[in-house]
Design a protein around this motif. Sequence first.
Motif, short mmCIF file in Angstrom:
data_model
loop_
_atom_site.label_atom_id
_atom_site.label_comp_id
_atom_site.label_asym_id
_atom_site.label_seq_id
_atom_site.Cartn_x
_atom_site.Cartn_y
_atom_site.Cartn_z
N GLY A 57 0.85 -1.19 0.00
CA GLY A 57 0.00 0.00 0.00
C GLY A 57 0.88 1.24 0.00
N GLU A 58 1.62 1.43 -1.11
CA GLU A 58 2.59 2.54 -1.15
C GLU A 58 2.08 3.69 -1.99
OE1 GLU A 58 4.79 2.89 1.32
OE2 GLU A 58 5.68 0.99 0.71
N ASP A 72 -1.66 6.51 0.75
CA ASP A 72 -2.28 7.19 1.91
C ASP A 72 -2.78 8.58 1.55
OD1 ASP A 72 0.32 8.27 1.90
OD2 ASP A 72 0.67 7.98 4.06
N TYR A 73 -1.98 9.35 0.78
CA TYR A 73 -2.44 10.70 0.44
C TYR A 73 -3.39 10.69 -0.77
CZ TYR A 73 1.55 10.27 -2.76
OH TYR A 73 2.43 9.82 -3.70
N CYS A 100 3.91 14.56 3.90
CA CYS A 100 3.62 13.14 4.08
C CYS A 100 2.13 12.89 4.32
CB CYS A 100 4.42 12.59 5.26
SG CYS A 100 3.95 13.33 6.83
N GLY A 101 1.72 11.65 4.11
CA GLY A 101 0.35 11.23 4.42
C GLY A 101 0.25 10.81 5.89
N LEU A 102 -0.78 10.02 6.20
CA LEU A 102 -1.09 9.69 7.60
C LEU A 102 -0.49 8.37 8.08
CD1 LEU A 102 -2.83 10.46 10.12
CD2 LEU A 102 -4.74 9.24 9.07
N MET A 103 0.01 7.57 7.12
CA MET A 103 0.40 6.20 7.49
C MET A 103 1.38 6.10 8.65
SD MET A 103 2.15 3.27 5.19
CE MET A 103 3.43 4.20 4.37
N ASP A 104 2.47 6.86 8.60
CA ASP A 104 3.57 6.64 9.53
C ASP A 104 3.17 6.96 10.96
OD1 ASP A 104 4.71 6.25 7.10
OD2 ASP A 104 5.93 8.07 7.13
C1 GLA Z 1 6.40 8.30 3.09
C2 GLA Z 1 5.27 9.12 3.73
C3 GLA Z 1 4.00 8.29 3.91
C4 GLA Z 1 3.63 7.56 2.61
C5 GLA Z 1 4.84 6.84 2.04
C6 GLA Z 1 4.55 6.22 0.69
O1 GLA Z 1 6.82 7.32 3.99
O2 GLA Z 1 5.68 9.62 4.98
O3 GLA Z 1 2.96 9.10 4.36
O4 GLA Z 1 3.07 8.44 1.69
O5 GLA Z 1 5.96 7.70 1.90
O6 GLA Z 1 3.62 5.21 0.81
#
Ligand code: GLA
Length: 386
Positions: free
Chosen positions: A32-33, A36-37, A171-175
């Motif tokens: 799932g790369e 997230d965004y 960045c998106g929300l995943m991390d």
């Molecule tokens: C970085 C961002 C995440 C995500 C990944 C790609 O790690 O911090 O939010 O978008 O790239 O999946």
Amino acid sequence: MDIEQLKDTFRQRYGREADGAVRAPGRVNLIGEHTDYNDGFVLPIAVERETVALYARREDEEGNFASLQADEPASFTLTAGPAIRPGKPAWANYCRGVAAMLFREEVPLVGVDVLFSSDVPLGGGLSSSASLEVATAYALLAAAEQFKAVPDMRLAQLCQEAENKYADSPCGLMDQAIAILGKKGRALLLDCRYRTTRQIHFDNPDVVAMVVDTHVKHEIAAGGYARRRAECLRACEHMHIKALRDADLQTIAGNEGDGRLSYPEVHRARHVVTEIQRTLDGAQALEAGDYEGFGKLMYRSHESLRDQFEVSCDELDAVVESASKCDGVYGARMTGGGFGGCAIVLARADKADDIGKTVSADFEQRFGHAPSLFTTHATDGASVLW
Ligand code: GLA
């Protein structure tokens, strides 16, 4: 990590004992790369590498932050809110951002002295920054006894916003979500549109995730990520949809035929649409213990990131290729933002040593330096240690 040693260092630096300690892990994304965004799904695990923060309350409202991984400490008034601005040292911008966001959320903060120590490789694609943000948030909340003030998912969003606004990283929300919501023996299926989650079994002791750090950071990394986001957004505008989650391959083909979508948008959109499906299929395969099936999806994911989304590089491709030839490997792919960083190999635990040796030797022969490698199981998200 040697907590006693860290306590000693805390005592030397601040001249008193720490009141408590918190931890927040790094992460590796199983599949799932770059979804997230795009309002899609991701499936990360929290890894057995973490940032630990020792803290002690202060009588005033000052925040003092030091890290064993950084030369320079930072100090600012925690209750200054919007007057907290990004500055030097840059590493502390994650702390500044988190404090500013918690203040905006009307959390009554108290002054703290904080000392961090982390074994998440810095800038290595395992979300060292999210683990620092979440460790900061936990230390501030623990010191102020305010854990109940901010629900978990909200805290993840605040930490994400801190990174977006204070570290200039879109960045998106995943991390941040996995650093908080991770569970031992589980992968987190996160729906980034509705911010709902499902914990997926990933607890077979005979299966390990091997993380291979190429130690490569291509120049393009910072700008490349933002460019990909912009391309995804443009694709949505051309198709008159809110997010790529709302597209399917037919819609993309239709818009391509109409001349509205062309390279690179069409390729970016195809990756995202197929990757979202692979993530959902992957969660199902994992839940059923079908590692072979999951591994195939990992290879497809890598190909799509390489050919359609164009965020891989020779070093990551080489790791995936060499792993794919090893006995006991279910699947492999680049993980995280790309342009360097880490690959993940899903493998039989009893074969992990041999696989590691082969992948390292192949890599060193081709690129002249060895990657670093560790195996991990899924572990818990952030917690209070004491
Ligand atoms: C970085 C961002 C995440 C995500 C990944 C790609 O790690 O911090 O939010 O978008 O790239 O999946």
